[in-house]
Design a protein around this motif. Structure first.
Motif, mmCIF file in Angstrom:
data_model
loop_
_atom_site.group_PDB
_atom_site.id
_atom_site.type_symbol
_atom_site.label_atom_id
_atom_site.label_comp_id
_atom_site.label_asym_id
_atom_site.label_seq_id
_atom_site.Cartn_x
_atom_site.Cartn_y
_atom_site.Cartn_z
ATOM 1 N N ASP A 187 0.835 -1.210 0.000
ATOM 2 C CA ASP A 187 0.000 0.000 0.000
ATOM 3 C C ASP A 187 0.867 1.256 0.000
ATOM 4 O O ASP A 187 0.486 2.286 -0.555
ATOM 5 N N LYS A 188 2.070 1.170 0.610
ATOM 6 C CA LYS A 188 2.985 2.315 0.576
ATOM 7 C C LYS A 188 3.490 2.570 -0.840
ATOM 8 O O LYS A 188 3.695 3.716 -1.239
ATOM 9 N N VAL A 189 3.705 1.494 -1.583
ATOM 10 C CA VAL A 189 4.138 1.636 -2.977
ATOM 11 C C VAL A 189 3.079 2.374 -3.779
ATOM 12 O O VAL A 189 3.379 3.315 -4.530
ATOM 13 N N LEU A 190 1.833 1.972 -3.596
ATOM 14 C CA LEU A 190 0.735 2.605 -4.327
ATOM 15 C C LEU A 190 0.567 4.072 -3.896
ATOM 16 O O LEU A 190 0.328 4.946 -4.738
ATOM 17 N N SER A 191 0.696 4.319 -2.601
ATOM 18 C CA SER A 191 0.599 5.700 -2.106
ATOM 19 C C SER A 191 1.706 6.569 -2.687
ATOM 20 O O SER A 191 1.474 7.714 -3.085
ATOM 21 N N LEU A 192 2.917 6.008 -2.733
ATOM 22 C CA LEU A 192 4.055 6.733 -3.299
ATOM 23 C C LEU A 192 3.789 7.098 -4.760
ATOM 24 O O LEU A 192 4.003 8.244 -5.180
ATOM 25 N N PHE A 193 3.324 6.142 -5.546
ATOM 26 C CA PHE A 193 3.059 6.396 -6.959
ATOM 27 C C PHE A 193 1.972 7.454 -7.148
ATOM 28 O O PHE A 193 2.075 8.328 -8.017
ATOM 29 N N LEU A 194 0.941 7.391 -6.321
ATOM 30 C CA LEU A 194 -0.151 8.351 -6.433
ATOM 31 C C LEU A 194 0.318 9.767 -6.106
ATOM 32 O O LEU A 194 0.066 10.713 -6.864
ATOM 33 N N ILE A 195 1.029 9.912 -4.984
ATOM 34 C CA ILE A 195 1.474 11.245 -4.558
ATOM 35 C C ILE A 195 2.501 11.808 -5.534
ATOM 36 O O ILE A 195 2.466 12.990 -5.885
ATOM 37 N N PHE A 196 3.420 10.957 -6.007
ATOM 38 C CA PHE A 196 4.413 11.439 -6.962
ATOM 39 C C PHE A 196 3.753 11.841 -8.277
ATOM 40 O O PHE A 196 4.173 12.815 -8.925
ATOM 41 N N SER A 197 2.706 11.123 -8.686
ATOM 42 C CA SER A 197 1.978 11.494 -9.911
ATOM 43 C C SER A 197 1.354 12.873 -9.769
ATOM 44 O O SER A 197 1.399 13.691 -10.706
ATOM 45 N N LEU A 198 0.790 13.146 -8.599
ATOM 46 C CA LEU A 198 0.201 14.472 -8.363
ATOM 47 C C LEU A 198 1.279 15.551 -8.422
ATOM 48 O O LEU A 198 1.070 16.620 -9.010
ATOM 49 N N ALA A 199 2.430 15.270 -7.807
ATOM 50 C CA ALA A 199 3.532 16.237 -7.843
ATOM 51 C C ALA A 199 4.026 16.442 -9.269
ATOM 52 O O ALA A 199 4.321 17.566 -9.696
ATOM 53 N N TYR A 200 4.093 15.347 -10.029
ATOM 54 C CA TYR A 200 4.563 15.413 -11.413
ATOM 55 C C TYR A 200 3.629 16.285 -12.259
ATOM 56 O O TYR A 200 4.070 17.177 -12.990
ATOM 57 N N PHE A 201 2.329 16.049 -12.155
ATOM 58 C CA PHE A 201 1.382 16.806 -12.976
ATOM 59 C C PHE A 201 1.231 18.252 -12.501
ATOM 60 O O PHE A 201 0.846 19.123 -13.282
ATOM 61 N N THR A 202 1.540 18.495 -11.226
ATOM 62 C CA THR A 202 1.535 19.883 -10.744
ATOM 63 C C THR A 202 2.592 20.692 -11.475
ATOM 64 O O THR A 202 2.329 21.796 -11.977
ATOM 65 N N ASN A 203 3.794 20.155 -11.563
ATOM 66 C CA ASN A 203 4.857 20.826 -12.307
ATOM 67 C C ASN A 203 4.507 20.935 -13.786
ATOM 68 O O ASN A 203 4.741 21.956 -14.438
ATOM 69 N N PHE A 204 3.921 19.881 -14.328
ATOM 70 C CA PHE A 204 3.524 19.849 -15.732
ATOM 71 C C PHE A 204 2.514 20.958 -16.033
ATOM 72 O O PHE A 204 2.578 21.644 -17.061
ATOM 73 N N SER A 205 1.559 21.168 -15.145
ATOM 74 C CA SER A 205 0.512 22.181 -15.349
ATOM 75 C C SER A 205 1.065 23.594 -15.238
ATOM 76 O O SER A 205 0.725 24.483 -16.031
ATOM 77 N N PHE A 206 1.920 23.823 -14.234
ATOM 78 C CA PHE A 206 2.455 25.169 -14.027
ATOM 79 C C PHE A 206 3.283 25.638 -15.223
ATOM 80 O O PHE A 206 3.338 26.835 -15.517
ATOM 81 N N ARG A 207 3.918 24.715 -15.913
ATOM 82 C CA ARG A 207 4.790 25.096 -17.028
ATOM 83 C C ARG A 207 4.036 25.205 -18.354
ATOM 84 O O ARG A 207 4.599 25.587 -19.368
ATOM 85 N N ASN A 208 2.734 24.845 -18.352
ATOM 86 C CA ASN A 208 1.894 24.977 -19.556
ATOM 87 C C ASN A 208 2.513 24.292 -20.772
ATOM 88 O O ASN A 208 2.595 24.861 -21.867
ATOM 89 N N LEU A 209 2.978 23.050 -20.595
ATOM 90 C CA LEU A 209 3.578 22.319 -21.699
ATOM 91 C C LEU A 209 2.504 21.733 -22.611
ATOM 92 O O LEU A 209 1.396 21.410 -22.179
ATOM 93 N N SER A 210 2.853 21.574 -23.882
ATOM 94 C CA SER A 210 1.882 21.135 -24.886
ATOM 95 C C SER A 210 1.766 19.620 -25.008
ATOM 96 O O SER A 210 0.930 19.115 -25.747
#
Length: 447
Positions: A67-90
């Motif tokens: 469950d920690k593995v799944l939690s890690l993947f979920l939280i890191f995905s949110l962090a990843y897409f946060t950076n992706f959104s702020f930079r307005n990449l295509s």
């Protein structure tokens, strides 16, 4: 070694390599500047630290704490897409999801390979702990099911009980356990509380504490408590670990070691680099002999090492057996000054960099005194579960220097054990600050 100190850092490095290589090759646009690189790596490290992802227990398997593995993947995905959104990449979100799936799939494959190779290593005889059981009741069979799995790294030697048995794993009566444990280098002792009297349990606890052996209780309704007690589950059998210490976790050890390296490096570069020539010259001008005094002392797990100090006394034959006393005739004039200000201890930052000591911890004693105190002060050796320090909790509480009465060493040991059981980085910082204040203001026993 009973456990490899490289497992956690290697896993961290491999995970970061997987993340960076995948982003570099499959999503270079999101990975094309220093800020993004720092963000992804720092996010991973902070998230894994926050959820306590890396520390593993001996009986952990591939699916343990998944469950920690799944939690890690979920939280890191949110962090990843946060950076992706702020930079307005295509780049499309669907493609980025595919990139993340590649990262996570590769990490899961690495996790599987890690546990597979670890199991093989243990089956072949590596990374094991030797264990015995004291007392036999109905829980022994369930615990044996854990011990008898070679991939978990236990080497079950047998059990002791006051009721004789023809079992090949029966080793004798409980009174015979002490010599067996000493002679066969047993690492952990598991006690069936239901089969022991309170006196027997207290005797076993004292024996293990005084011989650097971990003791764990399989409990019943008897009340045995310590500050460092923790409960582990072997299947559905609760085990009381009476010496679950903060520094047993890899994260805590690496945090403390990193702090030691950074702090000691600053002291060596900005203080010792110019102080050594000055103090060395003053020492040489006053008396014959070396600038530095080195002495064998006992460190973590009672391992001997050379502890370094500025020489504060005239060269004498009693240096390795006789502790400094008030108005000691062996003390030189410059020695009196550097001991009063604790400058004589500064070369021990070299010991810290070498890994023999920590900035904060129980003070190391000369070998002759360790031999004396381990037989006369109850639980004295518990303080050796941690690296010795340049300063410690006992020192800032006034228990430093000469042992005038028996209560001095008893209280020093009590505070050292409290530190070992309650360590935190914040506690280290507080002790360092108090040490500096005491050095500036002067201490009564600083002689």
């Amino acid at each position: 070694m009973k456990r490899s100190s490289l497992v956690i850092p290697v896993s961290i490095i491999v995970h970061l390599i997987i993340i960076n290589f995948t982003l570099f090759t499959l999503s270079f646009e999101t990975y094309s500047n220093v800020a993004a690189i720092v963000y992804y790596n720092l996010s991973w490290l902070l998230i894994t630290f926050a959820i306590d992802f890396y520390p593993t227990k001996r009986n952990e398997r591939f699916f343990t704490n998944f469950d920690k593995v799944l939690s890690l993947f979920l939280i890191f995905s949110l962090a990843y897409f946060t950076n992706f959104s702020f930079r307005n990449l295509s780049i499309s979100s669907v493609y980025q999801i595919k990139v993340l799936l590649v990262i996570f799939s590769t990490i899961i494959i690495y996790r599987y390979i890690f546990y597979y190779l670890r199991d093989i290593y243990r089956v072949e005889g590596g990374n094991f702990v030797s264990v015995v059981v004291i007392g036999r009741d109905r829980k022994l069979k369930k615990i044996r099911q854990i011990f008898d799995q070679p991939e978990l790294g236990y080497r079950y030697r047998g059990y002791f009980d006051d009721h004789p048995s023809k079992s090949i794993t029966y080793l004798g009566k409980i009174d015979h356990a002490f010599n067996f444990i000493r002679n066969h280098k047993v690492d952990e002792v598991y006690c069936m509380v239901s089969r022991l009297s309170s006196d027997q349990m207290n005797e076993l606890i004292a024996f293990c504490d005084n011989n650097l052996i971990k003791i764990k209780m399989v409990p019943d309704n008897k009340e045995i408590y310590t500050r460092a007690m923790d409960v582990e589950l072997f299947g559905n059998v609760p085990i009381l670990n009476l010496r679950k210490l903060p520094l047993d976790t890899d994260v805590a050890r690496y945090t403390k070691r990193s702090f030691d390296i950074v702090f000691s490096s600053l002291v060596v570069i900005f203080l010792l680099s110019w102080l050594v020539p000055i103090i060395g010259l003053l020492i040489k001008l006053e008396s014959r002999g070396p600038v530095f005094f080195k002495q064998k002392r006992h460190g973590v797990n009672k391992q001997s090492f050379f502890c370094y100090k500025f020489r504060s006394m005239a060269v004498n034959k009693d240096a390795d057996t006789k502790m400094m006393t008030k108005n000691d005739v062996r003390l030189t004039k410059i020695g009196k000054f550097i001991r009063k200000t604790s400058i004589d201890e500064l070369p021990q930052f070299i010991n810290v960099l070498l890994g023999d000591m920590s900035v904060v911890g129980p003070r190391p004693h000369m070998e002759a005194h360790t031999k004396e105190y381990e037989s006369s002060v109850d639980k004295y050796l518990v303080r050796h579960f941690a690296k010795p320090g340049i300063t410690g909790l006992a020192q800032i509480k006034g228990y430093r220097g000469e042992v005038v009465v028996k209560s001095d060493i008893i209280n020093r040991t009590r505070l050292d054990i409290f530190y070992v059981e309650k360590w935190s980085l914040l506690l280290d910082v507080k002790i360092i600050m108090k040490t500096v204040l005491n050095a500036v203001s002067g201490e009564e026993k600083a002689y």
